[in-house]
Design a protein around this motif. Structure first.
Motif, PDB file in Angstrom:
ATOM      1  N   GLU A   1       0.847  -1.217   0.000  1.00 46.58           N
ATOM      2  CA  GLU A   1       0.000   0.000   0.000  1.00 46.58           C
ATOM      3  C   GLU A   1       0.869   1.248   0.000  1.00 46.58           C
ATOM      4  O   GLU A   1       0.505   2.273  -0.569  1.00 46.58           O
ATOM      5  CB  GLU A   1      -0.886   0.026   1.246  1.00 46.58           C
ATOM      6  N   LYS A   2       2.009   1.165   0.695  1.00 48.34           N
ATOM      7  CA  LYS A   2       2.920   2.323   0.727  1.00 48.34           C
ATOM      8  C   LYS A   2       3.505   2.555  -0.656  1.00 48.34           C
ATOM      9  O   LYS A   2       3.687   3.695  -1.083  1.00 48.34           O
ATOM     10  CB  LYS A   2       4.041   2.101   1.743  1.00 48.34           C
ATOM     11  N   LEU A   3       3.811   1.460  -1.356  1.00 47.28           N
ATOM     12  CA  LEU A   3       4.331   1.584  -2.718  1.00 47.28           C
ATOM     13  C   LEU A   3       3.261   2.177  -3.630  1.00 47.28           C
ATOM     14  O   LEU A   3       3.553   2.960  -4.528  1.00 47.28           O
ATOM     15  CB  LEU A   3       4.784   0.207  -3.240  1.00 47.28           C
ATOM     16  N   LEU A   4       2.017   1.828  -3.378  1.00 47.43           N
ATOM     17  CA  LEU A   4       0.900   2.346  -4.177  1.00 47.43           C
ATOM     18  C   LEU A   4       0.737   3.854  -3.965  1.00 47.43           C
ATOM     19  O   LEU A   4       0.597   4.624  -4.907  1.00 47.43           O
ATOM     20  CB  LEU A   4      -0.385   1.605  -3.777  1.00 47.43           C
ATOM     21  N   ILE A   5       0.824   4.266  -2.700  1.00 50.87           N
ATOM     22  CA  ILE A   5       0.549   5.666  -2.364  1.00 50.87           C
ATOM     23  C   ILE A   5       1.762   6.566  -2.633  1.00 50.87           C
ATOM     24  O   ILE A   5       1.613   7.692  -3.107  1.00 50.87           O
ATOM     25  CB  ILE A   5       0.054   5.789  -0.900  1.00 50.87           C
ATOM     26  N   GLY A   6       2.946   6.064  -2.348  1.00 52.37           N
ATOM     27  CA  GLY A   6       4.175   6.831  -2.634  1.00 52.37           C
ATOM     28  C   GLY A   6       4.402   7.961  -1.650  1.00 52.37           C
ATOM     29  O   GLY A   6       3.981   7.883  -0.488  1.00 52.37           O
ATOM     30  N   GLY A   7       5.090   8.994  -2.095  1.00 52.98           N
ATOM     31  CA  GLY A   7       5.331  10.179  -1.260  1.00 52.98           C
ATOM     32  C   GLY A   7       6.387   9.959  -0.189  1.00 52.98           C
ATOM     33  O   GLY A   7       7.161   9.001  -0.229  1.00 52.98           O
ATOM     34  N   ARG A   8       6.358  10.886   0.802  1.00 56.19           N
ATOM     35  CA  ARG A   8       7.371  10.884   1.874  1.00 56.19           C
ATOM     36  C   ARG A   8       7.321   9.612   2.713  1.00 56.19           C
ATOM     37  O   ARG A   8       8.347   9.095   3.152  1.00 56.19           O
ATOM     38  CB  ARG A   8       7.158  12.101   2.785  1.00 56.19           C
ATOM     39  N   ASP A   9       6.112   9.128   2.938  1.00 56.85           N
ATOM     40  CA  ASP A   9       5.952   7.946   3.787  1.00 56.85           C
ATOM     41  C   ASP A   9       6.683   6.741   3.184  1.00 56.85           C
ATOM     42  O   ASP A   9       7.341   5.966   3.892  1.00 56.85           O
ATOM     43  CB  ASP A   9       4.447   7.645   3.949  1.00 56.85           C
ATOM     44  N   LEU A  10       6.593   6.614   1.859  1.00 57.56           N
ATOM     45  CA  LEU A  10       7.286   5.508   1.179  1.00 57.56           C
ATOM     46  C   LEU A  10       8.798   5.670   1.349  1.00 57.56           C
ATOM     47  O   LEU A  10       9.501   4.720   1.723  1.00 57.56           O
ATOM     48  CB  LEU A  10       6.912   5.482  -0.308  1.00 57.56           C
ATOM     49  N   GLU A  11       9.255   6.865   1.096  1.00 57.23           N
ATOM     50  CA  GLU A  11      10.686   7.152   1.195  1.00 57.23           C
ATOM     51  C   GLU A  11      11.215   6.842   2.603  1.00 57.23           C
ATOM     52  O   GLU A  11      12.228   6.160   2.764  1.00 57.23           O
ATOM     53  CB  GLU A  11      10.878   8.640   0.874  1.00 57.23           C
ATOM     54  N   THR A  12      10.480   7.317   3.608  1.00 60.03           N
ATOM     55  CA  THR A  12      10.898   7.098   4.997  1.00 60.03           C
ATOM     56  C   THR A  12      10.919   5.603   5.313  1.00 60.03           C
ATOM     57  O   THR A  12      11.850   5.109   5.951  1.00 60.03           O
ATOM     58  CB  THR A  12       9.896   7.798   5.966  1.00 60.03           C
ATOM     59  N   SER A  13       9.896   4.870   4.865  1.00 56.10           N
ATOM     60  CA  SER A  13       9.822   3.428   5.181  1.00 56.10           C
ATOM     61  C   SER A  13      10.979   2.668   4.531  1.00 56.10           C
ATOM     62  O   SER A  13      11.546   1.763   5.144  1.00 56.10           O
ATOM     63  CB  SER A  13       8.538   2.797   4.658  1.00 56.10           C
ATOM     64  N   VAL A  14      11.306   3.037   3.284  1.00 53.21           N
ATOM     65  CA  VAL A  14      12.390   2.324   2.595  1.00 53.21           C
ATOM     66  C   VAL A  14      13.720   2.597   3.307  1.00 53.21           C
ATOM     67  O   VAL A  14      14.504   1.679   3.580  1.00 53.21           O
ATOM     68  CB  VAL A  14      12.453   2.738   1.103  1.00 53.21           C
ATOM     69  N   LYS A  15      13.946   3.860   3.665  1.00 52.17           N
ATOM     70  CA  LYS A  15      15.213   4.209   4.337  1.00 52.17           C
ATOM     71  C   LYS A  15      15.307   3.535   5.709  1.00 52.17           C
ATOM     72  O   LYS A  15      16.363   3.059   6.103  1.00 52.17           O
ATOM     73  CB  LYS A  15      15.343   5.729   4.459  1.00 52.17           C
TER      74      LYS A  15
ATOM     75  N   PRO B   1       1.816   3.234  -9.220  1.00 51.36           N
ATOM     76  CA  PRO B   1       2.515   4.031 -10.250  1.00 51.36           C
ATOM     77  C   PRO B   1       3.946   3.529 -10.465  1.00 51.36           C
ATOM     78  O   PRO B   1       4.661   3.245  -9.500  1.00 51.36           O
ATOM     79  CB  PRO B   1       2.529   5.446  -9.666  1.00 51.36           C
ATOM     80  N   ILE B   2       4.346   3.477 -11.713  1.00 50.69           N
ATOM     81  CA  ILE B   2       5.693   3.035 -12.081  1.00 50.69           C
ATOM     82  C   ILE B   2       6.756   3.930 -11.441  1.00 50.69           C
ATOM     83  O   ILE B   2       7.805   3.461 -11.009  1.00 50.69           O
ATOM     84  CB  ILE B   2       5.782   3.012 -13.623  1.00 50.69           C
ATOM     85  N   SER B   3       6.428   5.251 -11.331  1.00 50.74           N
ATOM     86  CA  SER B   3       7.412   6.178 -10.762  1.00 50.74           C
ATOM     87  C   SER B   3       7.720   5.819  -9.298  1.00 50.74           C
ATOM     88  O   SER B   3       8.842   6.031  -8.834  1.00 50.74           O
ATOM     89  CB  SER B   3       6.888   7.612 -10.858  1.00 50.74           C
ATOM     90  N   ASN B   4       6.743   5.261  -8.580  1.00 49.86           N
ATOM     91  CA  ASN B   4       7.005   4.861  -7.186  1.00 49.86           C
ATOM     92  C   ASN B   4       7.976   3.684  -7.129  1.00 49.86           C
ATOM     93  O   ASN B   4       8.815   3.600  -6.234  1.00 49.86           O
ATOM     94  CB  ASN B   4       5.700   4.473  -6.475  1.00 49.86           C
ATOM     95  N   VAL B   5       7.849   2.777  -8.078  1.00 48.46           N
ATOM     96  CA  VAL B   5       8.753   1.613  -8.107  1.00 48.46           C
ATOM     97  C   VAL B   5      10.178   2.115  -8.397  1.00 48.46           C
ATOM     98  O   VAL B   5      11.137   1.725  -7.719  1.00 48.46           O
ATOM     99  CB  VAL B   5       8.295   0.569  -9.155  1.00 48.46           C
TER     100      VAL B   5
END
Ligand code: CP3
Length: 332
Positions: free
Chosen positions: A280-294, A318-322
């Motif tokens: 779901e985080k990959l789907l939504i993207g944004g800062r939350d995705l970035e923070t979770s990956v880091k 979105p492909i850009s999130n991947v």
């Protein structure tokens, strides 16, 4: 190259599929999902599409876990928006199913596609073959669909344990052959998906989860299949520790409901961990995705880890999130 030989591998469960426009384009040429799944050209192209687009480290052969009931001659349909629908059979009829040789031949296209993909794929990339874990496949065979929470299966696990165990043995045998064929055709890493591990009471784990998967791994090892084996017991929570102590796999894939820092502390050190970004985080993207990956990268910095999600990529992602996730992982 198998997945353990790669330095900091990254791939995504369900990386091929509906989130890619190039997949939707070739998928639209076939009405029926199974026709697509057994078509040589479609398998080769859809397996390679995510590698071509993202240059990630692993390809997973395009197929489905439900090819096993199909070759066992249980009728199966994939209905758009509904998921799989299997012919309703009582347990005694499921136990009487035998391999349909004509349908089994359809898998030859899968093995031929593996040989072709292995030739086309860079030597530094890994190629994953897979099957469903026996209990998960049995859930679909018994209930016929997943929409109602596998009520029939859950009842049967309590009322007719012996018959279910017999069905699981049949699935073990057919799945072993399927994995061996994938390995011999060129898959260097194998994965067993236990997507419905959460349907079983802990007191029955040994019979329904551990034994069948252990048996498949034992069969493979006795036939000199030395590919690393990934298991994915989804929805199992903290019992993943007991699971990893009982099923002798090399790699365990962790869903998004388990804290990676907790998994690192509690799962035996010689097992490699894979996962576990929330799709779901990959789907939504944004800062939350970035923070979770880091955060995940920091958590796993002292342990061998395979970057992946906690479950499959969702169709609207979105492909850009991947790309964003891959860039963060590669730059760390
Ligand atoms: O990229 C990849 O991961 C490889 C291909 C792959 C598919 N299914 C293709 C597919 C893999 C590894 C699977 C495994 C699978 N299939 C599992 C285990 C993993 C998990 O997701 O829990 C399960 C439970 C299935 C059963 C299944 N197949 C369902 C429930 C569905 C319908 C719902 C859905 O996700 O669409 C499928 C169909 C399916 N399998 C699709 C794809 C790309 C979508 C069908 C389409 O394109 O029309």
């Amino acid at each position: 190259m198998n997945i353990l030989d790669l330095k900091k591998p990254i791939w995504f469960m369900r990386q091929a599929g509906r989130h890619l426009p190039e997949y939707r384009k070739i998928r639209a040429k076939k009405n029926n999902f199974l026709d697509f799944c057994f078509d040589y050209e479609s398998i080769v192209r859809s397996t390679l599409q995510p590698i071509e687009r993202y240059d990630i480290d692993c390809a997973i052969i395009f197929s489905d876990i439900l090819v096993i009931p199909y070759i066992l001659d249980q009728k199966i349909d994939f209905i758009q928006g509904m998921g799989p629908k299997l012919e309703t059979l009582e347990i005694k009829d499921l136990l009487n199913l035998t391999l349909n040789r004509r349908k089994e031949k359809d898998l030859d296209n899968c093995y031929r596609a593996i040989r072709k993909v292995r030739k086309l794929l860079n030597k530094n990339k890994c190629l994953i073959g897979f099957c469903g874990a026996p209990l998960t496949v049995a859930c679909y065979m018994i209930d016929g669909e997943s929409k109602k929470g596998f009520i029939k299966t859950k009842k049967l696990l309590k009322s007719d344990k012996l018959k279910v165990k017999k069905l699981l043995r049949k699935i073990v045998d057919v799945s072993t052959v399927h994995l061996i064929n994938q390995y011999k055709s060129g898959c260097d890493t194998l994965m067993i998906f236990e997507s419905w591990a959460g349907s079983v009471d802990f007191k029955h784990y040994n019979d329904f989860l551990y034994e069948p998967v252990k048996q498949i791994i034992k069969n493979l090892r006795s036939l000199n299949v030395n590919a690393p084996i990934i298991v994915f017991p989804k929805g199992i929570g903290k019992k993943i520790v007991d699971y990893s102590n009982n099923v002798f796999a090399d790699i365990i894939s962790i869903d998004q409901n388990i804290e990676m820092s907790w998994a690192i502390k509690n799962i035996q050190k010689d097992i490699i961990l894979q996962g576990n970004i929330d799709p779901e985080k990959l789907l939504i993207g944004g800062r939350d995705l970035e923070t979770s990956v880091k955060k995940l990268l920091k958590t796993v910095s002292n342990r061998k880890h395979i970057f992946n999600l906690g479950h499959g990529i969702l169709p609207g992602t979105p492909i850009s999130n991947v790309h964003k996730v891959i860039n963060i992982v590669r730059s760390c």
